[in-house]
Design a protein around this motif. Structure first.
Motif, PDB file in Angstrom:
ATOM      1  N   VAL A 356       0.860  -1.177   0.000  1.00 20.13           N
ATOM      2  CA  VAL A 356       0.000   0.000   0.000  1.00 20.13           C
ATOM      3  C   VAL A 356       0.901   1.234   0.000  1.00 20.13           C
ATOM      4  N   VAL A 357       0.741   2.067  -1.023  1.00 22.18           N
ATOM      5  CA  VAL A 357       1.521   3.306  -1.110  1.00 22.18           C
ATOM      6  C   VAL A 357       0.628   4.441  -0.634  1.00 22.18           C
ATOM      7  N   ALA A 358       0.887   4.931   0.575  1.00 25.55           N
ATOM      8  CA  ALA A 358       0.008   5.922   1.199  1.00 25.55           C
ATOM      9  C   ALA A 358       0.433   7.330   0.828  1.00 25.55           C
ATOM     10  N   SER A 359      -0.556   8.199   0.703  1.00 21.58           N
ATOM     11  CA  SER A 359      -0.286   9.611   0.444  1.00 21.58           C
ATOM     12  C   SER A 359       0.237  10.280   1.710  1.00 21.58           C
ATOM     13  N   HIS A 360       1.001  11.343   1.538  1.00 21.46           N
ATOM     14  CA  HIS A 360       1.508  12.069   2.701  1.00 21.46           C
ATOM     15  C   HIS A 360       0.382  12.749   3.476  1.00 21.46           C
ATOM     16  N   GLU A 361      -0.799  12.874   2.852  1.00 21.62           N
ATOM     17  CA  GLU A 361      -1.928  13.494   3.518  1.00 21.62           C
ATOM     18  C   GLU A 361      -2.680  12.526   4.425  1.00 21.62           C
ATOM     19  N   ALA A 362      -2.312  11.248   4.376  1.00 23.95           N
ATOM     20  CA  ALA A 362      -2.990  10.262   5.217  1.00 23.95           C
ATOM     21  C   ALA A 362      -2.710  10.535   6.686  1.00 23.95           C
ATOM     22  N   GLU A 366      -4.500   6.278  10.465  1.00 24.05           N
ATOM     23  CA  GLU A 366      -4.838   5.426   9.323  1.00 24.05           C
ATOM     24  C   GLU A 366      -3.628   4.603   8.892  1.00 24.05           C
ATOM     25  N   VAL A 367      -2.486   5.249   8.815  1.00 24.10           N
ATOM     26  CA  VAL A 367      -1.265   4.553   8.400  1.00 24.10           C
ATOM     27  C   VAL A 367      -0.939   3.417   9.366  1.00 24.10           C
ATOM     28  N   LEU A 368      -1.019   3.697  10.656  1.00 24.94           N
ATOM     29  CA  LEU A 368      -0.697   2.672  11.655  1.00 24.94           C
ATOM     30  C   LEU A 368      -1.731   1.553  11.669  1.00 24.94           C
ATOM     31  N   SER A 369      -2.985   1.892  11.431  1.00 25.03           N
ATOM     32  CA  SER A 369      -4.027   0.853  11.364  1.00 25.03           C
ATOM     33  C   SER A 369      -3.802  -0.053  10.162  1.00 25.03           C
ATOM     34  N   ALA A 370      -3.433   0.549   9.023  1.00 28.64           N
ATOM     35  CA  ALA A 370      -3.139  -0.258   7.839  1.00 28.64           C
ATOM     36  C   ALA A 370      -1.907  -1.124   8.083  1.00 28.64           C
ATOM     37  N   ALA A 371      -0.895  -0.556   8.743  1.00 29.91           N
ATOM     38  CA  ALA A 371       0.296  -1.342   9.070  1.00 29.91           C
ATOM     39  C   ALA A 371      -0.047  -2.492   9.989  1.00 29.91           C
ATOM     40  N   GLU A 372      -0.967  -2.253  10.928  1.00 29.86           N
ATOM     41  CA  GLU A 372      -1.420  -3.307  11.832  1.00 29.86           C
ATOM     42  C   GLU A 372      -2.087  -4.429  11.054  1.00 29.86           C
ATOM     43  N   ASN A 373      -2.877  -4.053  10.058  1.00 31.51           N
ATOM     44  CA  ASN A 373      -3.614  -5.025   9.257  1.00 31.51           C
ATOM     45  C   ASN A 373      -2.684  -5.830   8.351  1.00 31.51           C
TER      46      ASN A 373
END
Length: 412
Positions: A356-362, A366-373
């Motif tokens: 998942v390539v996340a935007s800097h605006e995330a 959200e980033v940590l939740s996605a990393a958790e998943n």
């Protein structure tokens, strides 16, 4: 679920074992040396100010007279030689006294009202331990005055001490003569002889306080440091000030600017992605997450989220990640919401390696939740990354996330 639980247990163990490293001297020096321009500027300014101070300073000259003080009987009536002792430290205090300075001022210039104060403050007396010798050193704006002040203090000290001894002798002699004159007429010749001898002995008491064994001479050179020396002293002080300013500038810098600052901010190791070695260094970063060489997934996680608080940096690094993996059927997406949802489209690729390539605006959450998943995250920074944002993210991740997180620094 067992893998997730194991990963969470591992994350808890990592956080419990994480401690703030002791600040070493080498780390502090490294901070200072990141800003050589600040230090160099401070050194140059310090050297210039030192040289200017040397030019503006009034020359100071020192001259020294050496005095030998001899013991004088404190009681002319006591004739035992074992009483003729001298304490050189006490005599040094007498030589440096205001009484001696006033006597010297009379000899130098009786009309100079401030001379006594100058003598008191600009004359130092240093006794030679274990001897009867002391040095009298005077400081003045010109060499002739320095020598004059030192010699005058030396002579005035001897004069004051001699006069004090003579006064004691005269007082004792007067008392002995009075006692002799008041003898009854019927006193024996022996009593008269004893008193007469006593009077003669008192009158022979030595009142010589000592002598100047080395007169002060007008010095040829001033005590001031030369221009080069004062410039060097100024440069050294500038170096110290510059080092402090450099440390402050580094501690308050808004941008990372340096790779080792990233390690300080996240309080942990950071993988350095070097120019020309991007693929190899990225594979090492993925291995640090527990993935086999060329893979983005492992037994503990099924993918990775690539994120950076710096605009476009995650997207730029995602292409390097793509070049670094040899694992087949990897799914790339820029949708965090997909990774966080339970929609069929995500479930269909749940067993497929995912990046998942996340935007800097995330948002950080959200980033940590996605990393958790997904199980892992690559957090990308470079010299332009905001230090405060990275610190905030690292602190939040350390407190709340069980995912494997690797910070990578892209060389400029």
């Amino acid at each position: 679920m067992a893998k997730v639980a194991a990963r969470r247990a591992s994350g808890d163990s990592q956080r419990s074992n994480q401690a703030v490293g002791a600040v070493s001297l080498s780390d502090q020096l490294k901070k200072m040396l990141r800003h050589p321009l600040i230090i160099l500027t401070a050194v140059i300014i310090g050297a210039i100010l030192g040289a200017l101070a040397s030019v503006a300073a009034t020359p100071k000259y020192q001259a020294t007279a050496t005095v030998l003080a001899t013991p004088v009987s404190p009681d002319p009536n006591a004739l035992a030689s074992n009483q003729l002792t001298l304490k050189i430290d006490t005599e040094a205090g007498v030589a440096a006294s205001r009484e001696v300075a006033e006597e010297a001022a009379k000899e130098i210039d009786v009309n100079d009202q401030g001379l006594v104060s100058r003598l008191v403050h600009n004359v130092e007396v240093a006794p030679h331990s274990g001897t009867e010798v002391m040095d009298i050193t005077a400081t003045a704006d010109n060499p002739e005055d320095a020598a004059l002040y030192a010699n005058s203090i030396a002579k005035s000290y001897l004069k004051v001490r001699t006069e004090a001894a003579q006064e004691r002798v005269d007082a004792a002699a007067k008392e002995a003569k009075k006692e002799l004159d008041n003898l009854p007429k019927d006193s024996s010749e022996q009593v008269k002889a004893t008193l007469t001898e006593k009077l003669a002995q008192i009158q022979l008491t030595n009142t010589e306080a000592g002598r100047v064994i080395s007169e002060a001479k007008a010095p040829q050179a001033s005590q001031n440091l030369g221009m080069l020396k004062t410039a060097l002293v100024g440069a050294c002080l500038g170096l110290l000030i510059g080092a402090v300013l450099a440390w402050i500038a580094d501690s308050r810098a808004r941008k990372l600017a340096h790779a080792d600052r990233a390690e300080e901010v996240v309080r942990g190791p950071v993988s350095h992605i070097r120019r020309g070695s991007e693929v190899e260094d990225t594979r090492r970063a993925l291995m640090a997450l527990g993935a086999p060489v060329g893979h983005v997934s492992s037994e503990d996680h099924r993918g990775v989220i690539v994120y950076s608080p710096t605009p476009q940096l995650a997207e730029q690094y995602a292409s390097v990640v793509g070049e670094s993996i040899s694992q087949e059927n990897v799914h790339f997406t820029d949708s965090i919401s997909t990774a966080l949802s339970n929609e069929p489209t995500f479930q269909a690729v749940a067993d497929q390696p995912t990046v998942v390539v996340a935007s800097h605006e995330a948002g950080f959450s959200e980033v940590l939740s996605a990393a958790e998943n997904l199980g892992a995250a690559l957090i990308v920074v470079d010299s332009s990354t905001d230090s405060a944002q990275l610190r905030e993210f690292a602190q939040l991740a350390a407190r709340t996330s069980h995912a494997d997180i690797e910070y990578v620094y892209l060389a400029s």
